[in-house]
Design a protein around this motif. Sequence first.
Motif, PDB file in Angstrom:
ATOM      1  N   GLN A   1       0.859  -1.195   0.000  1.00  0.00           N
ATOM      2  CA  GLN A   1       0.000   0.000   0.000  1.00  0.00           C
ATOM      3  C   GLN A   1       0.894   1.244   0.000  1.00  0.00           C
ATOM      4  OE1 GLN A   1      -3.298  -0.466  -0.123  1.00  0.00           O
ATOM      5  NE2 GLN A   1      -3.122  -2.697   0.157  1.00  0.00           N
ATOM      6  N   ALA A   2       0.426   2.278  -0.687  1.00  0.00           N
ATOM      7  CA  ALA A   2       1.102   3.585  -0.703  1.00  0.00           C
ATOM      8  C   ALA A   2       0.021   4.658  -0.570  1.00  0.00           C
ATOM      9  CB  ALA A   2       1.890   3.780  -1.990  1.00  0.00           C
ATOM     10  N   SER A   3       0.354   5.692   0.177  1.00  0.00           N
ATOM     11  CA  SER A   3      -0.656   6.741   0.398  1.00  0.00           C
ATOM     12  C   SER A   3       0.024   8.093   0.577  1.00  0.00           C
ATOM     13  CB  SER A   3      -1.516   6.427   1.620  1.00  0.00           C
ATOM     14  OG  SER A   3      -0.720   6.366   2.792  1.00  0.00           O
ATOM     15  N   GLY A   4      -0.769   9.151   0.481  1.00  0.00           N
ATOM     16  CA  GLY A   4      -0.275  10.503   0.684  1.00  0.00           C
ATOM     17  C   GLY A   4      -1.440  11.461   0.890  1.00  0.00           C
ATOM     18  N   SER A   5      -1.164  12.625   1.505  1.00  0.00           N
ATOM     19  CA  SER A   5      -2.207  13.635   1.737  1.00  0.00           C
ATOM     20  C   SER A   5      -1.543  15.005   1.798  1.00  0.00           C
ATOM     21  CB  SER A   5      -2.992  13.354   3.021  1.00  0.00           C
ATOM     22  OG  SER A   5      -2.127  13.371   4.147  1.00  0.00           O
ATOM     23  N   VAL A   6      -2.327  16.040   1.497  1.00  0.00           N
ATOM     24  CA  VAL A   6      -1.770  17.385   1.457  1.00  0.00           C
ATOM     25  C   VAL A   6      -2.899  18.400   1.523  1.00  0.00           C
ATOM     26  CG1 VAL A   6      -1.832  17.568  -1.067  1.00  0.00           C
ATOM     27  CG2 VAL A   6      -0.135  18.883   0.225  1.00  0.00           C
ATOM     28  N   LEU A   7      -2.574  19.614   2.044  1.00  0.00           N
ATOM     29  CA  LEU A   7      -3.478  20.758   2.020  1.00  0.00           C
ATOM     30  C   LEU A   7      -3.012  21.719   0.942  1.00  0.00           C
ATOM     31  CD1 LEU A   7      -3.951  21.563   5.824  1.00  0.00           C
ATOM     32  CD2 LEU A   7      -5.695  20.677   4.284  1.00  0.00           C
ATOM     33  N   LEU A   8      -3.945  22.167   0.102  1.00  0.00           N
ATOM     34  CA  LEU A   8      -3.615  23.090  -0.982  1.00  0.00           C
ATOM     35  C   LEU A   8      -4.634  24.215  -1.044  1.00  0.00           C
ATOM     36  CD1 LEU A   8      -2.721  20.600  -3.902  1.00  0.00           C
ATOM     37  CD2 LEU A   8      -1.126  21.872  -2.445  1.00  0.00           C
ATOM     38  N   HIS A   9      -4.127  25.419  -1.289  1.00  0.00           N
ATOM     39  CA  HIS A   9      -5.035  26.540  -1.546  1.00  0.00           C
ATOM     40  C   HIS A   9      -5.248  26.655  -3.044  1.00  0.00           C
ATOM     41  CE1 HIS A   9      -6.273  30.730  -2.256  1.00  0.00           C
ATOM     42  NE2 HIS A   9      -6.934  30.577  -1.128  1.00  0.00           N
ATOM     43  N   LEU A  10      -6.514  26.698  -3.446  1.00  0.00           N
ATOM     44  CA  LEU A  10      -6.846  26.728  -4.866  1.00  0.00           C
ATOM     45  C   LEU A  10      -7.632  27.980  -5.211  1.00  0.00           C
ATOM     46  CD1 LEU A  10      -8.001  23.013  -5.431  1.00  0.00           C
ATOM     47  CD2 LEU A  10      -5.693  23.979  -5.615  1.00  0.00           C
ATOM     48  N   GLU A  11      -7.413  28.450  -6.428  1.00  0.00           N
ATOM     49  CA  GLU A  11      -8.214  29.517  -7.014  1.00  0.00           C
ATOM     50  C   GLU A  11      -9.184  28.904  -8.012  1.00  0.00           C
ATOM     51  OE1 GLU A  11      -8.066  32.515  -5.978  1.00  0.00           O
ATOM     52  OE2 GLU A  11      -6.157  32.553  -4.882  1.00  0.00           O
ATOM     53  N   VAL A  12     -10.197  29.678  -8.358  1.00  0.00           N
ATOM     54  CA  VAL A  12     -11.171  29.183  -9.335  1.00  0.00           C
ATOM     55  C   VAL A  12     -10.441  28.877 -10.648  1.00  0.00           C
ATOM     56  CG1 VAL A  12     -13.212  29.767 -10.684  1.00  0.00           C
ATOM     57  CG2 VAL A  12     -13.064  30.448  -8.286  1.00  0.00           C
ATOM     58  N   GLY A  13     -10.692  27.666 -11.171  1.00  0.00           N
ATOM     59  CA  GLY A  13     -10.053  27.241 -12.422  1.00  0.00           C
ATOM     60  C   GLY A  13      -8.861  26.331 -12.220  1.00  0.00           C
ATOM     61  N   ASP A  14      -8.310  26.254 -10.988  1.00  0.00           N
ATOM     62  CA  ASP A  14      -7.193  25.338 -10.742  1.00  0.00           C
ATOM     63  C   ASP A  14      -7.663  23.887 -10.876  1.00  0.00           C
ATOM     64  OD1 ASP A  14      -5.583  27.485 -10.279  1.00  0.00           O
ATOM     65  OD2 ASP A  14      -5.550  27.286  -8.095  1.00  0.00           O
ATOM     66  N   GLN A  15      -6.734  23.017 -11.299  1.00  0.00           N
ATOM     67  CA  GLN A  15      -7.032  21.582 -11.458  1.00  0.00           C
ATOM     68  C   GLN A  15      -6.033  20.759 -10.654  1.00  0.00           C
ATOM     69  OE1 GLN A  15      -6.822  20.936 -15.687  1.00  0.00           O
ATOM     70  NE2 GLN A  15      -8.811  21.914 -16.087  1.00  0.00           N
ATOM     71  N   VAL A  16      -6.530  19.656 -10.093  1.00  0.00           N
ATOM     72  CA  VAL A  16      -5.693  18.761  -9.288  1.00  0.00           C
ATOM     73  C   VAL A  16      -5.944  17.333  -9.759  1.00  0.00           C
ATOM     74  CG1 VAL A  16      -5.184  17.914  -6.959  1.00  0.00           C
ATOM     75  CG2 VAL A  16      -5.784  20.327  -7.301  1.00  0.00           C
ATOM     76  N   TRP A  17      -4.848  16.547  -9.890  1.00  0.00           N
ATOM     77  CA  TRP A  17      -4.995  15.168 -10.326  1.00  0.00           C
ATOM     78  C   TRP A  17      -3.796  14.346  -9.872  1.00  0.00           C
ATOM     79  CZ3 TRP A  17      -3.538  19.118 -13.548  1.00  0.00           C
ATOM     80  CH2 TRP A  17      -2.325  18.982 -14.228  1.00  0.00           C
ATOM     81  N   LEU A  18      -3.884  13.029 -10.054  1.00  0.00           N
ATOM     82  CA  LEU A  18      -2.802  12.079  -9.764  1.00  0.00           C
ATOM     83  C   LEU A  18      -2.308  11.485 -11.071  1.00  0.00           C
ATOM     84  CD1 LEU A  18      -4.090  10.001  -6.697  1.00  0.00           C
ATOM     85  CD2 LEU A  18      -2.235  11.664  -6.700  1.00  0.00           C
ATOM     86  N   GLN A  19      -0.999  11.176 -11.133  1.00  0.00           N
ATOM     87  CA  GLN A  19      -0.467  10.467 -12.294  1.00  0.00           C
ATOM     88  C   GLN A  19       0.806   9.724 -11.906  1.00  0.00           C
ATOM     89  OE1 GLN A  19       0.199  13.716 -15.081  1.00  0.00           O
ATOM     90  NE2 GLN A  19       2.430  13.450 -14.904  1.00  0.00           N
ATOM     91  N   VAL A  20       1.070   8.679 -12.644  1.00  0.00           N
ATOM     92  CA  VAL A  20       2.283   7.889 -12.465  1.00  0.00           C
ATOM     93  C   VAL A  20       3.426   8.604 -13.173  1.00  0.00           C
ATOM     94  CG1 VAL A  20       3.427   5.697 -12.982  1.00  0.00           C
ATOM     95  CG2 VAL A  20       1.023   5.723 -12.259  1.00  0.00           C
TER      96      VAL A  20
END
Length: 243
Positions: free
Chosen positions: A196-215
């Motif tokens: 198992q692998a995991s992670g977490s984070v706090l991010l401040h976003l503005e309208v229009g920002d995008q967040v995703w995961l990738q290898v």
Amino acid sequence: MLLPRAVLLLLVLPTHGQNSVTEGPGVLLPPPKGACTGWVAGIPGHPGHNGTPGRDGRDGTPGEKGEKGDPGLIGPKGDTGETGVTGVEGPRGFPGTPGRKGEPGESAYVHRSAFSVGLESRVTVPNVPIRFTKIFYNLQNHYDGTTGKFHCNIPGLYYFSYHITVYLKDVKVSLYKKDKAMLFTYDQYQENNVDQASGSVLLHLEVGDQVWLQVYGDGNSYGVYADNVHDSTFTGFLLYHDT
């Protein structure tokens, strides 16, 4: 010359039987004391010197109180004095009467943005967003299952986390924000084992920002796995919206 002097002398000498001498018409002068009759008045002497001042007299009795005078002009403002010592706190007063009821306020709007998704099959393509197509929660539709990206619609502080099942290959996963990797997670696969692998984070976003995961990395680091009994998930939600 002798005749006029004799006449003058007769006029000056008093007659017998007179007890006073006149000085001018109707004014009588007392006869000199201890002098013989027939005296002649001398020339007036010089005035005498002033005598020494007398002692001060006693204070007089106070007079009656006079009438009140008119108010005087207001004087200039004086300098501010030093601050006094704080006094002792007084006793608590009685409660006041309740005020009037205020006007109805605007209804509070609760900002909501959250998603939780999972994988339905193994990921084999590196360096592209992972498409989590198993939807656990996406009521606001801020996560796009066709692209694998979360789209920010409400500016604020967000929390993101992921839980990855590792099988058959090593795993190198990164979380991206606006084409920039923000978090990296690496897990080395142990043969004949599920990791198992995991992670977490706090991010401040503005309208229009995008967040995703990738290898990321080469083709030997795509061990992200999922099947009917093993899940790999991606979750995010809004903590505080910007005022």
